[in-house]
Design a protein around this motif. Structure first.
Motif, PDB file in Angstrom:
ATOM      1  N   UNK A 128       0.822  -1.215   0.000  1.00 55.38           N
ATOM      2  CA  UNK A 128       0.000   0.000   0.000  1.00 55.38           C
ATOM      3  C   UNK A 128       0.853   1.261   0.000  1.00 55.38           C
ATOM      4  N   UNK A 129       2.170   1.106   0.208  1.00 54.85           N
ATOM      5  CA  UNK A 129       3.069   2.241   0.044  1.00 54.85           C
ATOM      6  C   UNK A 129       3.875   2.650   1.247  1.00 54.85           C
ATOM      7  N   UNK A 130       3.779   1.918   2.350  1.00 54.39           N
ATOM      8  CA  UNK A 130       4.565   2.259   3.532  1.00 54.39           C
ATOM      9  C   UNK A 130       6.056   2.192   3.197  1.00 54.39           C
ATOM     10  N   UNK A 131       6.814   3.223   3.591  1.00 58.08           N
ATOM     11  CA  UNK A 131       8.238   3.255   3.266  1.00 58.08           C
ATOM     12  C   UNK A 131       9.022   2.152   3.942  1.00 58.08           C
ATOM     13  N   UNK A 132       8.683   1.858   5.183  1.00 55.73           N
ATOM     14  CA  UNK A 132       9.327   0.803   5.961  1.00 55.73           C
ATOM     15  C   UNK A 132       8.255  -0.021   6.662  1.00 55.73           C
ATOM     16  N   UNK A 133       8.521  -1.302   6.813  1.00 54.05           N
ATOM     17  CA  UNK A 133       7.595  -2.181   7.539  1.00 54.05           C
ATOM     18  C   UNK A 133       8.412  -3.083   8.458  1.00 54.05           C
ATOM     19  N   UNK A 134       8.002  -3.147   9.714  1.00 53.47           N
ATOM     20  CA  UNK A 134       8.593  -4.075  10.682  1.00 53.47           C
ATOM     21  C   UNK A 134       7.488  -4.947  11.256  1.00 53.47           C
TER      22      UNK A 134
END
Length: 515
Positions: free
Chosen positions: A273-279
């Motif tokens: 969906x476009x999140x720059x970073x995902x943890x």
């Protein structure tokens, strides 16, 4: 698109009549012409028998006026007036006289009359009751309605299926016309989109009858219908000089033994969906699963091997999505409780996080303002209690949303997003999305949008729209039965691209020109 109440539509009628200095019968004639033009365009004089069932109010007057236009154009018409009251509206009587001028004499049906024969290939126009209905029809009228439903003929309803109330739940589900198509004046009605009542409408279309545009523009409504035009105004384009930090950091907290797939789906959806970073924050058992299946994300682990027991976050994400697959063990409940008491970051809560909240309602006071809750029907029931009908459910959700200053996403065929007394009805999605993991994907999409800086309400509305549109694109190649949650993620890109896709123009064949 605004969804107006019956009272607001009546007021629009009155204002339009006053401003234009026309009679109410002229507005009825305008509506009847729109109905006729819609039918005539599609039928082109086809030799089919049309049965018009009309009440004695204004909805019946629309039907009587429509009958006159059909007769004038040579259609085979039978008109029945359902004589359920001695009162007749003025405009009904005006149009009845006009029809009689054509030597067309309606059949006035009373309680002891035989029901007319209707062929399977015939067409029924339903104009018995309109938006003003506020009580269940008499028993004999219910039998007429059931006769129409059992006829297997195509049923076209004027404005609303007869027997449906506009602004309240049904009292008698046997007393409602099951419409194949509804031609709704000026705006669709909320009941077209609710689980209990939407099943009476297969398809609908709006006919513009020229109600006062200024009144319609300035009037606030309790509900709005959300489509592409509405979400396009929310869309945030990417900046040329942006970087991954520009588009936020999503943290997905979830998972337990045997339920790591939900975290994979949510995390991947946040990324897509476009999140720059995902943890992802998961029990230790999920480390290898997440690292191997999603190389683009980062992974943090709980001290426990199989479940979340201590949500200790050493990073500073933009937004947190929590609840997918976490279970409701005593240790996890304690961990989530401690987390909620100290967390100040924006939240998207789903699945077992909602179940834990429903069992420990004192935790609701710890939710940051504008937290987004995404319950399916059973999770919602646990949060707000049982409801009598869909309108009661919406009233309870509005009260809950106001009290806890949160946004509630009521998942379903037409997902409704509620904030502070207002509802937003989504138009995308299909039955194929009733599949395991679909809700986990939605959690990830909304979390990812929130990370990118979308306001909470926009993230919820836009996220629900994208999720449903991805499903609509996917189902074209999978069919309903084979659609999976992974297909939804794979088609998020297509849903984004579709926002800017121009509608296809009809091909117009040129006439042969002489050489």
């Amino acid at each position: 698109m605004k969804l107006y109440s019956a009272k607001q539509i009546y007021k629009a009628d009155q204002i339009s009549i006053k401003k234009e200095e026309i009679g109410s019968n002229e507005l009825m004639e305008r509506a009847a012409l729109q109905l006729f033009n819609w039918m005539h365009l599609r039928m082109q004089g086809a030799p089919v028998k049309i049965h018009l069932f009309c009440g004695i109010g204004n909805n019946g007057g629309d039907g009587i006026a429509l009958a006159r236009h059909l007769v004038d154009h040579g259609y085979n018409v039978e008109v029945y007036v359902i004589n359920y009251s001695e009162k007749r509206s003025k405009d009904f009587l005006i149009n009845l006289d006009r029809l009689k001028d054509r030597k067309v004499w309606p059949h006035f049906m009373n309680s002891d009359d035989e029901l007319p024969e209707i062929g399977r290939e015939d067409i029924i126009v339903d104009g018995i009751f309109g938006i003003g209905l506020n009580r269940s029809p008499d028993a004999w009228v219910v039998k007429v309605i059931q006769h129409l439903n059992n006829s297997q003929a195509f049923i076209l309803s004027i404005d609303i299926p007869s027997g449906l109330f506009t602004d309240q739940g049904p009292e008698d589900f046997e007393a409602i016309v099951k419409s194949n198509f509804v031609l709704s004046f000026q705006t669709p009605k909320l009941v077209f989109f609710l689980p209990e009542t939407g099943k009476y409408i297969e398809q609908w279309e709006v006919l513009d009858i020229g109600l006062d545009p200024e009144y319609l523009r300035v009037t606030e409504t309790d509900y709005e219908l959300i489509g592409k035009n509405e979400v396009l105004t929310m869309y945030k384009p990417r900046e040329k000089y942006g970087h991954k930090g520009t588009y936020g950091h999503s943290l997905i907290i979830g998972g337990s033994y045997g339920k790591m797939g939900s975290v994979c789906l949510s995390s991947k959806a946040a990324l897509y969906s476009g999140s720059g970073l995902v943890t992802s924050y998961v029990p230790k058992i999920g480390y290898n699963i997440l690292q191997s299946s999603l190389p683009e994300i980062m992974v943090l682990t709980d001290a426990d091997e199989n479940e979340l027991t201590d949500i200790n976050i050493e990073i500073e994400p933009t937004v947190i999505g929590v609840g997918v697959g976490i279970g409701t063990s005593e240790a996890t409940v304690k961990a989530l409780s401690s987390f909620l008491k100290t967390n100040k970051l924006p939240l998207v809560l789903d699945a077992d996080a909602l179940n834990i909240l429903s069992l420990n309602k004192e935790l609701l006071k710890n939710l940051p303002e504008d937290s987004i809750l995404t319950p399916h029907p059973k999770e919602l029931e646990r949060l707000i209690g049982k409801w009598e009908d869909d309108f009661d459910k919406l009233a309870k959700v509005k009260k809950f949303s106001k009290k806890h200053k949160c946004i509630v996403v009521i998942k379903g065929a037409h997902t409704i997003i509620v904030q502070n007394g207002k509802g937003y009805v989504n138009t995308t999605g299909n039955p194929g999305m009733a599949t395991a993991g679909s809700g986990d994907v939605l959690t990830g999409v909304i979390t990812g949008l929130r990370a990118q800086g979308y306001p909470a309400l926009d993230a919820a509305i836009f996220g629900v729209y994208l999720h449903g549109r991805a499903g609509d694109i996917a189902v074209e190649s999978t069919g309903f039965q084979s659609l999976t949650a992974s297909h939804l993620i794979d088609n998020i890109a297509g849903a984004y691209l579709d926002l800017f896709k121009m509608p296809e123009q009809p091909v117009v064949e040129e006439e042969n020109q002489p050489s």
